[in-house]
Design a protein around this motif. Structure first.
Motif, PDB file in Angstrom:
ATOM      1  N   ASP A  69       0.837  -1.197   0.000  1.00 29.43           N
ATOM      2  CA  ASP A  69       0.000   0.000   0.000  1.00 29.43           C
ATOM      3  C   ASP A  69       0.876   1.254   0.000  1.00 29.43           C
ATOM      4  O   ASP A  69       0.605   2.217  -0.721  1.00 29.43           O
ATOM      5  N   ASP A  72       2.293   1.699  -3.401  1.00 30.51           N
ATOM      6  CA  ASP A  72       1.218   2.190  -4.279  1.00 30.51           C
ATOM      7  C   ASP A  72       1.037   3.685  -4.129  1.00 30.51           C
ATOM      8  O   ASP A  72       0.883   4.411  -5.105  1.00 30.51           O
ATOM      9  N   GLN A  73       1.037   4.139  -2.881  1.00 34.92           N
ATOM     10  CA  GLN A  73       0.873   5.573  -2.646  1.00 34.92           C
ATOM     11  C   GLN A  73       2.034   6.354  -3.238  1.00 34.92           C
ATOM     12  O   GLN A  73       1.840   7.408  -3.838  1.00 34.92           O
ATOM     13  N   ALA A  74       3.260   5.827  -3.058  1.00 30.58           N
ATOM     14  CA  ALA A  74       4.438   6.518  -3.591  1.00 30.58           C
ATOM     15  C   ALA A  74       4.333   6.605  -5.112  1.00 30.58           C
ATOM     16  O   ALA A  74       4.748   7.594  -5.717  1.00 30.58           O
ATOM     17  N   ALA A  75       3.765   5.564  -5.729  1.00 30.06           N
ATOM     18  CA  ALA A  75       3.657   5.552  -7.195  1.00 30.06           C
ATOM     19  C   ALA A  75       2.400   6.271  -7.652  1.00 30.06           C
ATOM     20  O   ALA A  75       2.123   6.330  -8.849  1.00 30.06           O
ATOM     21  N   ASP A  76       1.634   6.825  -6.718  1.00 32.08           N
ATOM     22  CA  ASP A  76       0.364   7.477  -7.051  1.00 32.08           C
ATOM     23  C   ASP A  76      -0.534   6.542  -7.849  1.00 32.08           C
ATOM     24  O   ASP A  76      -1.243   6.990  -8.758  1.00 32.08           O
ATOM     25  N   GLY A  77      -0.437   5.269  -7.522  1.00 32.51           N
ATOM     26  CA  GLY A  77      -1.269   4.295  -8.230  1.00 32.51           C
ATOM     27  C   GLY A  77      -0.832   4.040  -9.669  1.00 32.51           C
ATOM     28  O   GLY A  77      -1.441   3.253 -10.372  1.00 32.51           O
ATOM     29  N   GLU A  78       0.251   4.724 -10.110  1.00 31.21           N
ATOM     30  CA  GLU A  78       0.695   4.540 -11.498  1.00 31.21           C
ATOM     31  C   GLU A  78       1.633   3.356 -11.605  1.00 31.21           C
ATOM     32  O   GLU A  78       2.629   3.290 -10.894  1.00 31.21           O
ATOM     33  N   HIS A  79       1.329   2.450 -12.493  1.00 28.65           N
ATOM     34  CA  HIS A  79       2.206   1.301 -12.663  1.00 28.65           C
ATOM     35  C   HIS A  79       2.681   1.209 -14.103  1.00 28.65           C
ATOM     36  O   HIS A  79       2.666   0.150 -14.714  1.00 28.65           O
ATOM     37  N   ALA A  97      12.553  10.561  -8.910  1.00 30.60           N
ATOM     38  CA  ALA A  97      11.401  10.263  -8.047  1.00 30.60           C
ATOM     39  C   ALA A  97      11.792   9.221  -6.994  1.00 30.60           C
ATOM     40  O   ALA A  97      11.367   9.293  -5.833  1.00 30.60           O
ATOM     41  N   GLU A 101      11.723   9.576  -2.903  1.00 30.39           N
ATOM     42  CA  GLU A 101      11.062   8.570  -2.063  1.00 30.39           C
ATOM     43  C   GLU A 101      12.031   8.053  -0.995  1.00 30.39           C
ATOM     44  O   GLU A 101      11.670   7.915   0.164  1.00 30.39           O
ATOM     45  N   HIS A 107       8.556   7.070   3.908  1.00 31.53           N
ATOM     46  CA  HIS A 107       8.855   5.889   3.113  1.00 31.53           C
ATOM     47  C   HIS A 107      10.148   5.222   3.574  1.00 31.53           C
ATOM     48  O   HIS A 107      10.257   4.002   3.636  1.00 31.53           O
TER      49      HIS A 107
END
Lengths: 201, 201
Positions: A69, A72-79, A97, A101, A107
């Protein structure tokens, strides 16, 4: 999942889940992975131990989800890996980026604690690599593959090794704290490593 | 130091010192850095606690010396970087030796335990880097500097960053156990990274 839940109970569940993740990551940051317990997480999250056991079979399971989770937050949901057509610019963007992080205490502290435990506990380390490390590495490899197809990386380069030229030094500097982790460092790494992968004239 | 010691007592001291190093490294391997104690080391080495305190002020001090001794043994007392005139061959030789060391349980287990502790304990990490990591990195830098002077590395390359292209990926793969650490991997790293540092035609 209980299909008959009301919107209110779903909201309460979501709040509890968030509180459990936050408590789990805070405890790992403060006391390390090994000393974090389900009891401690429950107490800090203000939920009953049984609430945690209803959703997760073990401490390892709840912590892994909390870390997923967080990632995911660090990636802003972008995969996806950026692909602007400018490989160097895309790599600089992603490595910068990652630097941000790694320098962000929210983090950094739990991830450092997890990495340290994975270094001495091979089973945990393997799960950490499979769930948290390999998926982003595969995104790099996908980007490098299209660059290779476009002739920007020479044929025959093993892309799994190539990706380590970028993430290896960054992780080394971060974990061992040899020198400051900066955007300028990320840019230099991209410059040197990409030159190493480029076609030979 | 007691100037009036007999040869016999010096031999006994040397035996004790060796037993203390061995016990310290074995305990760190088995129980981790944090749980290793002076009492435990003394018991395992078969010496009195006071013998350890007579020679070292703290657990950190005895462990650091045990690690320095271990690194010395791995280097066979050699503190120079090979310079045959063939930079790629010299780097392959050193990286392959590092791979062998990282794969050797005698070296791997305590070093892994020390690295894990340094990752979460910034003070210990800083001592680890200063005493154990930076000296070999400086040997690399010296070799790269003479290569740069010989025109094999392009001017303007920051050699401190350059050295991380070699040791960063190797350490990443070792600590995180992502994939096997082999001589072939070491050779590929040298090939890719050195190409990245070479003069641009």
């Amino acid at each position: 999942m209980n299909e008959t839940r009301t919107p209110d109970s779903r909201r309460r569940s979501e709040r509890s889940r968030r509180a459990i993740y936050d408590a789990a990551l805070a405890l790992v940051s403060e006391t390390g992975y090994a000393r974090t317990t389900i009891e401690g997480i429950a107490a800090r999250a203000g939920v009953g131990k049984q609430t945690i056991y209803r959703w997760w079979p073990s401490k390892a399971a709840v912590l892994m989800e909390a870390f997923l989770d967080l990632a995911d937050q660090a990636a802003d949901g972008e995969h996806v890996f950026p692909d602007t057509g400018d490989l160097a610019a895309d790599l600089r963007l992603v490595l910068r980026a990652t630097v941000d992080e790694m320098n962000d205490p929210v983090h950094e502290r739990p991830t450092r604690a997890l990495a340290a435990e994975g270094i001495v506990d091979a089973d945990l380390g393997a799960r950490f690599v499979e769930k948290l490390l390999e998926p982003p590495l595969q995104l790099y490899i996908g980007r490098l593959r299209s660059a290779q197809a476009a002739g920007e990386i020479r044929p025959g380069i093993d892309l799994r090794t190539a990706v380590e030229l970028f993430v290896g030094p960054l992780t080394h500097r971060w974990l061992l704290r040899t020198l400051p982790l900066t955007h300028a460092y990320a840019d230099t790494l991209v410059d040197y490593a990409l030159n190493g992968l480029a076609p030979r004239d």
